[in-house]
Design an enzyme around this catalytic site. Sequence first.
Site, PDB file in Angstrom:
ATOM      1  N   HIS A 236       0.865  -1.181   0.000  1.00 41.64           N
ATOM      2  CA  HIS A 236       0.000   0.000   0.000  1.00 41.64           C
ATOM      3  C   HIS A 236       0.901   1.231   0.000  1.00 41.64           C
ATOM      4  CE1 HIS A 236      -2.987   2.927   1.292  1.00 41.64           C
ATOM      5  NE2 HIS A 236      -3.934   2.016   1.172  1.00 41.64           N
ATOM      6  N   ARG A 256      -6.841  10.350   0.272  1.00 45.82           N
ATOM      7  CA  ARG A 256      -6.722  10.841  -1.104  1.00 45.82           C
ATOM      8  C   ARG A 256      -8.096  10.964  -1.748  1.00 45.82           C
ATOM      9  NH1 ARG A 256      -3.334   6.395  -3.121  1.00 45.82           N
ATOM     10  NH2 ARG A 256      -3.497   5.533  -1.034  1.00 45.82           N
TER      11      ARG A 256
END
Length: 603
Positions: A236, A256
């Site tokens: 990740h 995000r």
Amino acid sequence: MAEYLQHEHDVLVIGAGGAGLRAAVEASAAGARVALISKSLLGKAHTVMAEGGIAAALADVDDRDNWRVHFSDTMRGGQYLNSWRMAELHAREAPARVRELEAWGALFDRTADGRILQRNFGGHRYPRLAHVGDRTGLEMIRTLQDHGIHLGLDVFMEHTIVVLLKDGERVIGAFGYDRERGRFHVFRAGAVVLATGGIGRAFKITSNSWEYTGDGHSLAYHAGAALMDMEFVQFHPTGMIWPPSVRGILVTEGVRGEGGVLRNNQGRRFMFDDIPPLYVNQTANSEEEGWRYTQGDKNARRPPELLTRDHVARCIRREVREGRGSPHGGVFLDIAWIKERIPNSAEYIKKKLPSMYHQFKQLADIDITQVPMEVGPTTHYVMGGVRVDPDSQMSDVPGLFAAGECGAGLHGANRLGGNSLSDLLVFGQRAGEYAANFAKQHPAGQVNPEALASAERRALKPFDQENSEGPYAIQHALQDLMQDLVGIVRVEAEMLQALERIRELKARADRAGVQGNREYNTGWHTALDLTSLLTVSEIITRAALDRKESRGAHFRDDFPDKDAAYGKFNIVARKGPDGEVQLIHEPLPPMPPEFQQIIEEMK
Ligand SMILES: Cc1cc2nc3c(=O)[nH]c(=O)nc-3n(C[C@H](O)[C@H](O)[C@H](O)COP(=O)(O)OP(=O)(O)OC[C@H]3O[C@@H](n4cnc5c(N)ncnc54)[C@H](O)[C@@H]3O)c2cc1C
């Protein structure tokens, strides 16, 4: 067999995360007597940590979404190595599974008109993640657990399974111990569902909980089942990197999705510099367009920060290697900047990302509403797992099913965020249904006393070693070598070195010893976990050596390009007759033309 505690059920579910609970609920609703086993306390399985949400084409926020788009996003994310049938079932059935969860009491965040709120996530064309702030896993576990308990599951918390039991070819139960007292238990059942999660603890930097030692992968492999796609380990892009004690802890992609941007030490949004051809048409070409997308503008395309995880992780690595990283070896993830756009941005961030706010405040003394976070890649998820029939989730060992992160097929070379929680619900449900059916037709089999005696001898061996080494040094050496030699960027020479060192660690693990007695002896538990960790580490390394190309989460510095020839098969690992790992290139099942057409239309 008198010295073992004995239990008999129709269906034995090993693992009480989202997949295990959903399977247990389904099997129980079908009338089966179900045992649910968990290494940790009920409610503490790794699923509880899931943050961002559950991907399902509910079309509650964007009515252009439907199962076809979700199917095509999942296949593209997986670089077309996914089982198309699993991707189809998943995309079609996820909405019903989410609504069912809601009917059972899950309180999702809502839109202004009362529908389930869905958020943007990497690789998903439309806002698709049903969520509860950034604590979705907690709500999912709570709901399934409440529902399951009312159905009358027999729950065995803090029990660890160390071997599956067979009668001929068929799996008929499992042998394990309770962690509190160290007593041995024999579980007999008509069918067994593995739902043990992932393998992240084979690596040094990971977002995964202590339970993630690859037990289900290893149990299945040693019982004769095939493992598939093990070379694909997801790193990740955004884990915490500072202070060292919290390194690896996840920073959800939801940051995000809510408008957070990635910058290097020059303040540049470097994700705009490298957009893969597969995604050019779907990616914003200006910061302005990217912002509009995160705010729900249907005419805008997603910002490059929401490209797939494998790509974002490699871009971060590039910035760091080329000297543009943050002070502690990562990059900056900035959500605080939205104060330029939103009044009361601090309150907005705290409402949308409460766990992230508290995580950074408490662990790093950073207020994310005011300053950027420092982030870097962390081992997060394994796409590989037990190869199963797409519809029933049965492995090629009769009576042995697998669902959730320990299964393989749905995600191909790379998983999209949010597609795990939906995977757990869709395939957990299917595994439970088919396991209950199988158990109806196959009553519990005959347990071989010699198999039990041998499992007991192996389990107790660490207490009988003299002048031995403790298990922790071996575990740490393995984590270091997997991180350094089989990590985010791989090359042949390093992986060959890794195999040699894994061989040495196996020998050391065989001689590992522990002190004290069997009651809550964490040294003993770690010694037993080593079998799983070493088994999965070897298979990951061998499969990664075998895939001489770069695709999805697997990146080879010595073969940096995608090779079309490698896009035609999955790498499948089995235990050979000599006890060694055998790899097979298994051709992908042909995709029906109507599905190819969907993919073409969505390009
Ligand atoms: C921090 C974080 C955030 C995430 N956020 C998201 C997200 O927002 N959306 C998303 O889709 N995915 C997310 N993921 C991924 C997702 O959470 C996992 O892939 C998923 O929860 C795995 O569920 P599972 O049911 O397969 O396994 P788990 O929930 O891990 O459950 C495994 C169970 O197996 C038990 N077990 C293991 N070995 C044994 C054994 N030998 N004997 C007995 N029991 C055993 C464990 O005790 C546990 O009960 C996230 C992951 C992390 C780390």
